[in-house]
Scaffold this active site. Structure first.
Site, PDB file in Angstrom:
ATOM      1  N   GLU A   1     -34.219   0.195   7.690  1.00 50.37           N
ATOM      2  CA  GLU A   1     -33.507   1.162   8.518  1.00 50.37           C
ATOM      3  C   GLU A   1     -34.356   1.799   9.617  1.00 50.37           C
ATOM      4  OE1 GLU A   1     -30.376   1.846   8.651  1.00 50.37           O
ATOM      5  OE2 GLU A   1     -29.746   0.620   6.950  1.00 50.37           O
TER       6      GLU A   1
ATOM      7  N   SER B   1      19.201  -4.762 -12.461  1.00 49.75           N
ATOM      8  CA  SER B   1      20.194  -4.175 -13.357  1.00 49.75           C
ATOM      9  C   SER B   1      19.677  -3.004 -14.182  1.00 49.75           C
ATOM     10  CB  SER B   1      20.733  -5.249 -14.297  1.00 49.75           C
ATOM     11  OG  SER B   1      21.544  -6.146 -13.578  1.00 49.75           O
TER      12      SER B   1
END
Length: 815
Positions: A108, A381
């Site tokens: 980094e 149903s």
């Protein structure tokens, strides 16, 4: 003279040239001076602005107390899971292993210990490295700048934010040491999987504390902040390894590890903890967070980082039973890839959400789509009891009233169909429900009135729209559909003596100081009388013992209803002969015992020619219900549905619906009717013993082995039907309204699609021939009622699950 003249001319030219040069130099001088003034002025302005920005930069957020974890507890007040600010657990720099700090600095910010917040050399080096590797492996921002971005500013990509970030980095470097900056950075950066901070990441991915990380593990975690999802070892293990090895290579090239250490670490396989994919009950926890968001109006960030304690209704026995069934792939045969399912289990009396599984996905993303609570699919149903048969009982019809199940053309030329194109003549209302016949359901809704059916469905908590005012509603045809949570909540009215129990998962929320900020209690609402609720339970028990729900049988009293929606009648699903292929879109089962109400849905997120069901609600969902309930109720006393005190089944003359002529049962079907089927006589009267008495507690319902098939018909969707258009002087028929496509159908059978739906004629009314129910004494029992106030599931629409199918496909078909 001539010589003199020749000498004078050059001198003139020299003087003229010299004068021009001096003028040009003066002009140039003024230009340079002006430019210097502008540059110096701009520089002075920039310096002044920069100093002011530096002075106004507030670093107080860096000194704030770290976020506290969110803790969620089950019904026994045992900890289920712990999530923190964004799932962060703060640890000091002293516990960081050297390999971790070296790894994060290497990838980094390799000049972290040399710059003062902004690395000008690093910007050019990052550009070179990224070009060399063919991808962005290094960013120009320093660790300090990234910390400023995470803690002090929003994530918006603007020039102003980048300038503020750079100025803040300078101020941070002047106020904090390098170790302090690294400590803050490693504790607040995001590592994916809901993990903010190195400690939480270590536990989620490797099941260990930060100080226990190996070189290879540290390198893997150091590679995640750049793109946590892309390099996730759970979702993309190959990319995660490539990224880890790149970090190890950079550490070696910068002299932080030896080449031998690099090679050994690169050859080390990635070994994740077994618990890294999710917390123990991820989809239940997701719903708890959503309910807390809805009830408290707090943000997700506040909920996850404020030290809240949330107490829930989760019952470990019920939840574990559901989780076990959903983990076993053998319980989902026929999976063509990506088959989804969900289940909700409610306390029948209180509505407490005792168990919930919202997905079959093996890797559960934090707060991903929840098929138990966010689904919008037509319920088939399973809706019949709610919008057809309960309103029919309330209107004065009786279980023994007869409905003519014959090919019928209703208003608008609509002809609903039954499974196998078979009709059964005169059948009782309870048999029509048990065998899930379609024409009787549509005919009964016509008699009762669609307006009444719609109104009662809304009263039961279903998210019905005005566009659902069609006869297709009788078979589950809804504009948007519904979820298992809503369906389970609706069925609590039957198990709870007529009182709807509103579903809720969260009982109490406390802040970090122990103050109660939310408290929920049971909330019930009387929607039907206790006699009607008990009669419906009697009818729905026959669905299990004699009808389409036999795969849901237990060794105790069970009532419920199956549901299936057919594939839409579109070109994609047609066979070479022009019919719809043998398959289903959705399969449902909603059932209950005196203790629990459970709703199960099965289907594909996107239904297409390669992904559709080959089963119906009578098979897979009913079998899942049976497996979960048998374990959830294991060891519990066997109880029966208790009749209300003074319960008497309504008597009176048997009514006939959908035609007055014809035998009680069609001759063509008489030999096929089950010997146990019964009907009331035409002249049974109030107070007489009905031909179908309320059964005593049902015999042991041996669990089905999943192979037997329920007899009788299956539903075909009626996407809006009506009686023949009234004759002159009786009113007019409303224009056709498109209803959901498709039909509800049983597993393994194709059913032709219905015609376009039509709204029922205006002003229709329920029959007046029926009398109010009169009493007939069965065994008296104390009526069970619900409790007091609380929260419930909203009937508003949920977020739709992605689907490539047209809206409204797959109308109810039923089984």
């Amino acid at each position: 003279m001539a010589d003199t003249e020749q000498t004078d001319k050059p001198g003139k030219k020299d003087r003229t040239t010299s004068k021009k040069k001096r003028t040009a130099r003066k002009i140039a001088g003024f230009v340079v001076l002006g430019a210097l003034v502008v540059v110096l002025g701009a520089g002075a302005w920039a310096a002044k602005t920069g100093i002011e920005m530096y002075r106004q930069t507030d670093l107080s957020k860096l000194a704030q107390e770290p976020p506290m974890p969110l803790r969620i507890y089950d019904v026994n007040k045992e900890l289920i899971t712990e999530l923190t600010n964004s799932r962060m657990e703060y640890v000091p720099y002293s516990v960081f292993p050297k390999v971790l700090t070296n790894a994060i600095v290497a990838v980094e910010d390799s000049r972290f210990y040399e710059h003062d917040g902004i690395d000008y050399k690093g910007l050019s080096r990052a550009l070179f490295t990224n070009v060399k590797n063919g991808e962005v492996v290094q960013g120009g921002s320093t660790i300090t700048q990234q910390l400023a971005k995470v803690k002090l500013f929003s994530s918006e990509q603007t020039l102003e934010r980048k300038i503020n970030e750079a100025v803040a980095a300078l101020k941070i470097e002047n106020n904090y040491g390098k170790e302090q900056i690294l400590e803050l950075y490693l504790n607040y950066i995001y590592y994916g999987r809901g993990a903010w901070g190195i400690e939480r990441a270590s536990q989620i991915y490797f099941g260990k504390r930060t100080q226990e990380l190996t070189l290879a593990e540290a390198a893997l975690l150091a590679g995640l902040p750049k793109s946590p999802n892309a390099y996730s070892p759970l979702n993309n293990p190959d990319k995660a390894k490539e990224r880890r090895d790149l970090v190890l290579g950079m550490m070696a090239s910068q002299g932080k590890i030896t080449a031998e250490e690099r090679d050994l670490a690169q050859n080390e396989p990635i070994k994740l903890t077994e618990n890294s994919a999710s917390n123990k009950y991820p989809t239940y926890v997701d719903y708890v967070i959503q309910e807390t968001l809805d009830k408290t109006k707090m943000s997700e960030q506040e909920i996850l980082s404020s030290g809240l304690e949330i107490y829930t209704n989760l019952d470990p026995k019920v939840q574990d039973a559901a989780e076990a069934v959903y983990r076993d792939k053998k319980n989902f045969p026929g999976d063509k890839g990506g088959l989804q399912s969900s289940v909700v289990v409610l306390d029948a009396k209180t509505g407490a959400v005792k168990g919930l599984v919202g997905s079959r996905s093996e890797t559960k993303e934090f707060r991903a789509f929840n098929y138990a609570t966010q689904l919008q699919r037509q319920p088939g149903s399973t809706i019949k009891p709610v919008v057809v048969y309960t309103p029919a009982l309330l209107a004065g019809f009786k279980p023994g009233d007869l409905i003519n199940d014959v090919e019928t053309e209703f208003a608008g030329g609509y002809k609903p169909n039954n499974y196998g194109h078979r009709f059964h003549g005169w059948v009782t209302m309870e048999e029509a429900l048990a065998q899930s016949f379609n024409v009787p359901a549509v005919a009964m809704m016509k008699e009762v009135g669609v307006e009444k059916a719609l109104a009662f469905g809304r009263k039961a908590g279903l998210p019905l729209e005005d566009d659902d005012r069609v006869y297709g509603l009788a078979l589950g045809g809804m504009k948007y559909g519904t979820s298992p949570l809503v369906m389970a909540q609706a069925y609590t009215m039957y198990a709870n003596g007529g009182s709807l129990a509103h579903a809720y998962a969260v009982t109490q929320v406390k802040d970090r100081n122990g103050n109660v900020i939310l408290e929920q209690q049971t909330k019930t609402e009387r929607v039907i009388d206790a006699d009607t609720a008990y009669t419906m339970s009697e009818m729905l028990q026959k669905v299990i013992t004699e009808g389409s729900g036999r795969n849901a049988r237990l060794n105790r009293a069970v009532a419920g209803k199956t549901g299936t929606t057919q594939l839409p009648d579109v070109a994609e699903f047609r066979t070479s002969s022009g019919g719809v292929i043998d398959g289903s879109k959705d399969a449902w089962f909603v059932g209950y015992t005196p203790e629990l109400v459970t709703a199960v849905w099965v289907g594909y997120p996107v239904t297409n020619r390669e992904h559709y069901l080959t089963t119906g609600g009578d098979k897979l969902p009913a079998a899942i219900f049976q497996k979960i309930m048998s374990q959830a109720l294991k060891g519990q006393p066997v109880t029966a549905f208790k009749a209300p005190r003074g319960y008497r089944l309504a008597g009176g003359k048997i009514q006939r619906i959908n035609g007055e002529n014809g035998k009680a049962y069609a001759a063509v079907d008489s030999g096929e009717r089950r010997s146990g089927s019964r009907t009331r006589t035409e002249d049974s009267t109030a107070g007489e013993t009905p031909a179908t008495p309320p059964p005593s507690p049902p015999p042991s319902q041996t669990p089905a082995d999943g192979t037997d098939t329920a007899p009788g018909g299956k539903e075909t969707p009626a996407a809006g039907t009506g009686s023949p258009p009234p004759k002159d002087g009786t009113g007019s028929v409303k224009p056709p309204v498109a209803a959901p496509e498709g039909t509800e159908r049983p597993s393994g059978e194709a059913t032709p699609p219905p015609s376009p739906g039509v709204k029922p004629p205006k002003g229709e009314t329920a029959p007046t021939a029926s009398a109010q129910p009169t009493s007939k004494p069965p065994a008296p029992a104390k009526q069970e009622e619900g409790g007091a106030a609380g929260s419930g599931v909203s009937a508003s629409r949920q977020s739709p699950v992605p689907s490539s199918s047209p809206a409204g496909e797959g109308a109810a078909v039923g089984n």
